[in-house]
Design a protein around this motif. Structure first.
Motif, PDB file in Angstrom:
ATOM      1  N   HIS A  48       0.870  -1.185   0.000  1.00 47.65           N
ATOM      2  CA  HIS A  48       0.000   0.000   0.000  1.00 47.65           C
ATOM      3  C   HIS A  48       0.901   1.228   0.000  1.00 47.65           C
ATOM      4  O   HIS A  48       1.675   1.449   0.947  1.00 47.65           O
ATOM      5  CB  HIS A  48      -0.895   0.005   1.238  1.00 47.65           C
ATOM      6  CG  HIS A  48      -2.092   0.895   1.114  1.00 47.65           C
ATOM      7  ND1 HIS A  48      -2.862   1.297   2.205  1.00 47.65           N
ATOM      8  CD2 HIS A  48      -2.678   1.481   0.034  1.00 47.65           C
ATOM      9  CE1 HIS A  48      -3.866   2.046   1.793  1.00 47.65           C
ATOM     10  NE2 HIS A  48      -3.770   2.185   0.480  1.00 47.65           N
ATOM     11  N   ARG A  94      -2.012  -1.020  -4.344  1.00 45.08           N
ATOM     12  CA  ARG A  94      -2.860  -1.579  -3.293  1.00 45.08           C
ATOM     13  C   ARG A  94      -2.484  -3.007  -2.886  1.00 45.08           C
ATOM     14  O   ARG A  94      -3.103  -3.569  -2.012  1.00 45.08           O
ATOM     15  CB  ARG A  94      -4.319  -1.517  -3.751  1.00 45.08           C
ATOM     16  CG  ARG A  94      -4.841  -0.088  -3.899  1.00 45.08           C
ATOM     17  CD  ARG A  94      -6.264  -0.071  -4.420  1.00 45.08           C
ATOM     18  NE  ARG A  94      -6.861   1.257  -4.343  1.00 45.08           N
ATOM     19  CZ  ARG A  94      -6.781   2.179  -5.300  1.00 45.08           C
ATOM     20  NH1 ARG A  94      -6.119   1.907  -6.424  1.00 45.08           N
ATOM     21  NH2 ARG A  94      -7.355   3.359  -5.147  1.00 45.08           N
ATOM     22  N   LEU A 125       2.170   3.615   2.688  1.00 46.11           N
ATOM     23  CA  LEU A 125       0.983   3.844   3.497  1.00 46.11           C
ATOM     24  C   LEU A 125       0.735   2.635   4.402  1.00 46.11           C
ATOM     25  O   LEU A 125       1.198   1.521   4.104  1.00 46.11           O
ATOM     26  CB  LEU A 125      -0.237   4.056   2.590  1.00 46.11           C
ATOM     27  CG  LEU A 125      -0.185   5.241   1.632  1.00 46.11           C
ATOM     28  CD1 LEU A 125      -1.343   5.171   0.635  1.00 46.11           C
ATOM     29  CD2 LEU A 125      -0.216   6.561   2.403  1.00 46.11           C
ATOM     30  N   PRO A 126      -0.016   2.816   5.490  1.00 42.65           N
ATOM     31  CA  PRO A 126      -0.339   1.669   6.345  1.00 42.65           C
ATOM     32  C   PRO A 126      -1.123   0.617   5.559  1.00 42.65           C
ATOM     33  O   PRO A 126      -2.033   0.946   4.793  1.00 42.65           O
ATOM     34  CB  PRO A 126      -1.205   2.281   7.449  1.00 42.65           C
ATOM     35  CG  PRO A 126      -0.871   3.732   7.450  1.00 42.65           C
ATOM     36  CD  PRO A 126      -0.560   4.072   6.024  1.00 42.65           C
ATOM     37  N   VAL A 128      -3.541  -2.812   5.241  1.00 42.36           N
ATOM     38  CA  VAL A 128      -4.602  -3.586   5.904  1.00 42.36           C
ATOM     39  C   VAL A 128      -4.454  -5.037   5.450  1.00 42.36           C
ATOM     40  O   VAL A 128      -4.649  -5.346   4.276  1.00 42.36           O
ATOM     41  CB  VAL A 128      -6.000  -3.059   5.523  1.00 42.36           C
ATOM     42  CG1 VAL A 128      -7.086  -3.932   6.156  1.00 42.36           C
ATOM     43  CG2 VAL A 128      -6.158  -1.610   5.946  1.00 42.36           C
ATOM     44  N   PRO A 140      -7.434   2.357   7.576  1.00 39.93           N
ATOM     45  CA  PRO A 140      -7.003   3.010   6.324  1.00 39.93           C
ATOM     46  C   PRO A 140      -7.891   2.580   5.156  1.00 39.93           C
ATOM     47  O   PRO A 140      -8.168   1.385   4.990  1.00 39.93           O
ATOM     48  CB  PRO A 140      -5.573   2.479   6.140  1.00 39.93           C
ATOM     49  CG  PRO A 140      -5.132   2.072   7.503  1.00 39.93           C
ATOM     50  CD  PRO A 140      -6.356   1.581   8.214  1.00 39.93           C
ATOM     51  N   ASN A 162     -14.075  -0.094   3.883  1.00 41.27           N
ATOM     52  CA  ASN A 162     -13.416  -1.110   3.060  1.00 41.27           C
ATOM     53  C   ASN A 162     -14.352  -2.263   2.720  1.00 41.27           C
ATOM     54  O   ASN A 162     -13.901  -3.300   2.221  1.00 41.27           O
ATOM     55  CB  ASN A 162     -12.181  -1.655   3.793  1.00 41.27           C
ATOM     56  CG  ASN A 162     -11.052  -0.638   3.845  1.00 41.27           C
ATOM     57  OD1 ASN A 162     -10.756   0.023   2.855  1.00 41.27           O
ATOM     58  ND2 ASN A 162     -10.432  -0.499   5.007  1.00 41.27           N
ATOM     59  N   ASN A 357      -4.934  -5.298   1.623  1.00 41.88           N
ATOM     60  CA  ASN A 357      -3.778  -5.064   0.747  1.00 41.88           C
ATOM     61  C   ASN A 357      -3.057  -6.380   0.459  1.00 41.88           C
ATOM     62  O   ASN A 357      -1.872  -6.551   0.723  1.00 41.88           O
ATOM     63  CB  ASN A 357      -2.832  -4.046   1.374  1.00 41.88           C
ATOM     64  CG  ASN A 357      -3.447  -2.671   1.490  1.00 41.88           C
ATOM     65  OD1 ASN A 357      -3.676  -2.167   2.595  1.00 41.88           O
ATOM     66  ND2 ASN A 357      -3.754  -2.058   0.350  1.00 41.88           N
TER      67      ASN A 357
END
Length: 779
Positions: A48, A94, A125-126, A128, A140, A162, A357
């Protein structure tokens, strides 16, 4: 009277057998064209991240490179159910492995060198990685624009979350049902993401000619779906897209919809009249094509002290990966099937499809049923043992029968699950099991049996259509034009048998076409175990249309009413006087009259089929009087041996019994079932995609990702029940996917019956079993 030999229920030789055995069968990888270019894809090294900068200048200057593309070149989204995916990442990546840039060059080696020259700057990015965390408020957002994505009406995304789909079942008041129950049992179950591992990796060739028409050769299960998706994204008519389907070396759902065709489209737009070929590596196949979704399930079931199920609450949270275009429908299918084979008066089901992700979730043989039944069938066994009931006795008390209602409120008929259970019980040599086993252990091996049931419907739109064209040649042989794909399941053979049965010509006169969307008759997709059922009905209608034309010419020739004629063994004949006959080849292109004039014309029959009366599910309750075309039931029972010292499970015997309505080809049906058993056994004992804490796949090869081999082959005893389906061809029901669904829970139930150990997470590795033995028995 002529005594006719039927092709239905007969084991004729496979249509594709000689080509595949001799090596002459052509797959996409075998195709070569002049001026062909080769593609390679640069893939993300983050699960991500924002894309800050891409510099392709060095790659573009490399001799032999003909084009370089990025997400900016083709930002249109694609998808069949939910349009959430672009061929290349546009603003952010992603999942680890997502396409970021593509190169077309004169060789694979140059394309690979060019890929290595592309520079990409990311801002991480963080990530998931757990869908349960991804559902929480404040997680996120993987797709902040979800609310703007196009989707089919049967899918219900939740904006600013999500959750890409939430399918509900509300059958009665479940709390009222729990209040009527004497006991309540709860359980949690988990399955990981796994791979399809087809022998042939995904392969495609794409060319855009000077008129703007695309021609695509693809190892694909759904040529018309590819055409539809690309037509919508490219904003061009379908006549500008031609999809051909050479033989497909295994699909299992991985090759449904658009896969690797998409990254080739922007390259083809830049390079007119140049066929561009892309063959995924085995690592790319593992990580960058559809995987089977992971799933967490929580079940709460209320029962009476007599063992009757009253109420059930089920929550399924699906780990659907970075793009959910297919996964949303799997979530839906599991939701409307969530009663399993059981008659449950009160039900509440919530089935959530959740972005993570991780690699893209999609269909794998069973379309959510393997995952769901892993939970349900273990749960039912657990309840039986807690009540002190034999698991088969408990099931027989609660299974669906004619007149039962399922999760969606449909009143069922022609239900064959009881016959399947009783036959499996007989074939496995079942001995009554009650309560928790208490073996005296020190070392050695323990033997036990287990059983699991299953149910599945074809997961397809209400208007999923099939069509067929039957065209006679000058010599009386027949071209059967369909766009159903042969992926190893024997579809060409079964459909040829149906065609021959209806036409009255020898089966070996039938030549089945390979898919070509410019010329072959429309087929929705070769998925959902629907081809024998849906395409089979279309073939019957096309063959009957063609036969009617033959009989009309025969009636003209003999001067008798059409009703007094029939066709058999390649002749139109008078039923009352079979010696009066005319060869089909003599009238296939029209009838020549005594005065030398012609009458009629070339015999071409057409047939179409859409299941009738299928009604959409209510958004809030999931109720429908007929939400699917039909249901197929089955049972597997296993006999296993567990090594107490190592934890290794050895599956000695598997009994499989399915109610398939009518067996079209016994050898094909048996082979389908054998393959499904091995695939189910493999997922039960070995298969799991493993990721590090950053979302990188750790086992993208057969070195580290294990599947069952010939060494694990058990004895297999297979039998079929035939409860005819009202609108099935000769009563046949689809069953291709069903045959791997109950294997894993049957093995898990046998493990419990052996050692009193309940392992709720797949796979049942030797390490897990040995650890559980040590924890329970201290040895």
């Amino acid at each position: 009277m002529i005594k006719k030999e039927s092709y239905i229920g007969k084991s004729v030789k496979r249509k594709d057998g000689p080509e595949k055995v001799t090596g002459s069968a052509k797959y996409v990888g075998d195709l070569k064209f002049g001026s062909m270019l080769y593609a390679k894809i640069l893939r993300s090294k983050y699960a991500h991240a924002k894309i800050i900068r891409i510099d392709t200048s060095k790659a573009e200057k490399l001799p032999g490179v003909k084009a370089v593309v990025t997400g900016k070149d083709f930002p249109q989204r694609m998808g069949l159910y939910l349009l959430d995916r672009t061929p290349y990442a546009v603003d952010k990546v992603r999942y680890y492995g997502e396409p970021v840039a593509g190169v077309a060059a004169v060789s694979e080696e140059i394309a690979q060198k060019a890929i290595e020259l592309i520079e990409v700057e990311y801002e991480e990015l963080p990530a998931v990685l757990d869908p349960r965390e991804g559902m929480k408020e404040g997680a996120p957002l993987i797709h902040p624009d979800l609310k703007n994505y196009e989707h089919v009406p049967a899918i219900y995304p939740k904006p600013d979350t999500n959750i890409s789909n939430h399918f509900k079942i509300r059958k009665g008041n479940v709390e009222e049902g729990f209040a009527k129950s004497d006991y309540i049992f709860e359980g949690e179950y988990y399955v990981p993401q796994i791979q399809h591992t087809p022998i042939e990796t995904h392969t495609a060739i794409v060319m855009c000619d000077s008129t703007g028409k695309f021609t695509i050769w693809s190892s694909n299960q759904s040529p018309n779906a590819v055409r539809k998706i690309l037509s919508h994204s490219l904003k061009i008519p379908m006549t500008k897209i031609r999809v051909l389907g050479p033989y497909c070396g295994g699909g299992f759902g991985a090759k449904a919809g658009v896969n690797i065709e998409a990254p080739l489209i922007p390259l083809a737009l830049k390079l007119r009249n140049k066929p561009i070929k892309y063959v995924t590596t085995r690592e790319e196949e593992f990580r960058d094509t559809f995987v089977r979704q992971g799933m967490y399930a929580k079940i709460k079931t209320g029962v009476t002290k007599e063992g009757r199920i009253v109420a059930q609450e089920l929550e399924m949270v699906w780990d659907a990966g970075a793009y959910n275009e297919y996964g949303v429908n799997i979530t839906r299918a599991a939701g409307y099937s969530s009663a399993g084979v059981y008659d449950i008066p009160y039900m509440k089901t919530d089935s959530y499809c959740v972005y993570t992700n991780k690699p893209n979730g999609g269909p794998l043989r069973g379309f959510g049923m393997s995952e769901m039944h892993w939970a349900i069938e273990q749960h039912m066994d657990m309840i039986a043992h807690k009540l002190g009931m034999d698991p088969i006795e408990f099931r027989l008390k609660n299974i669906q029968r004619d007149g039962s209602t399922n999760a969606t409120g449909q009143v069922l008929k022609d239900v064959g699950i009881e016959k399947c259970i009783l036959r499996a019980k007989e074939l496995i040599g079942w001995e009554e099991i009650k309560g928790e086993p208490k073996p005296e252990l020190s070392s050695g091996k323990v033997r036990a049996k287990g059983l699991a049931c299953m149910i599945k419907a074809p997961a397809m739109p209400n208007n999923a259509a099939s069509s067929a064209i039957v065209k006679f040649n000058d010599d009386g042989t027949v071209a059967l034009l369909i766009t159903a794909q042969e992926i190893g399941q024997g579809a060409f053979t079964a459909l040829a048998q149906i065609c021959a049965e209806e036409l009255g010509v020898p089966e070996d006169w039938i030549k089945v076409s390979q898919p070509d969307t410019d010329y072959t008759a429309y087929e929705w997709q070769t998925v959902a175990s629907r081809i024998t059922y849906s395409a089979g009905n279309a073939v019957i209608r096309a063959a009957r249309d063609a036969k009617r034309q033959l009989l009309e010419m025969g009636a003209k020739h003999f001067g008798v009413p059409l009703e007094e004629l029939d066709v058999y063994d390649g002749y139109v004949y008078v039923v009352a006087d079979p010696a009066r006959k005319i060869a089909v080849k003599d009238i296939a292109l029209g009838l020549t009259l005594p005065d030398g004039s012609g009458w009629g014309g070339p015999v071409i029959g057409k047939g179409v089929f859409i299941p009738e009366g299928v009604v959409s599910f209510d958004k809030e309750t999931g109720q429908s009087p007929k939400g699917v075309s039909h249901w197929t039931y089955g049972v597997q029972a296993v006999d296993i041996e567990v090594d107490v010292d190592t934890g290794k499970i050895d599956v000695k015997k598997v009994v499989a019994v399915y109610d398939i309505g009518k067996v079209i080809n016994p050898d094909l049906a048996k082979a389908q079932t054998e393959g499904g058993i091995i695939q189910g056994l493999s997922t039960a004992l070995f298969e799991e995609m493993k990721f590090d804490e950053k979302g990188k796949l750790l086992n993208p090869s057969f070195v580290d990702y294990k599947i069952a081999t010939a060494a694990e082959l058990p004895e297999m005893i297979i039998d079929f029940i035939e409860t005819p389906l009202e609108d099935g061809p000769y009563g046949a029901r689809g069953f291709g996917e069903h045959v791997m669904v109950p294997t894993a829970p049957a093995i898990a139930n046998a493990l419990y019956n052996a050692l009193g150990i309940r392992i709720n997470t797949l796979p049942l590795t030797a390490e897990k079993v040995r650890k559980a033995i040590k924890e329970k028995y201290g040895i």
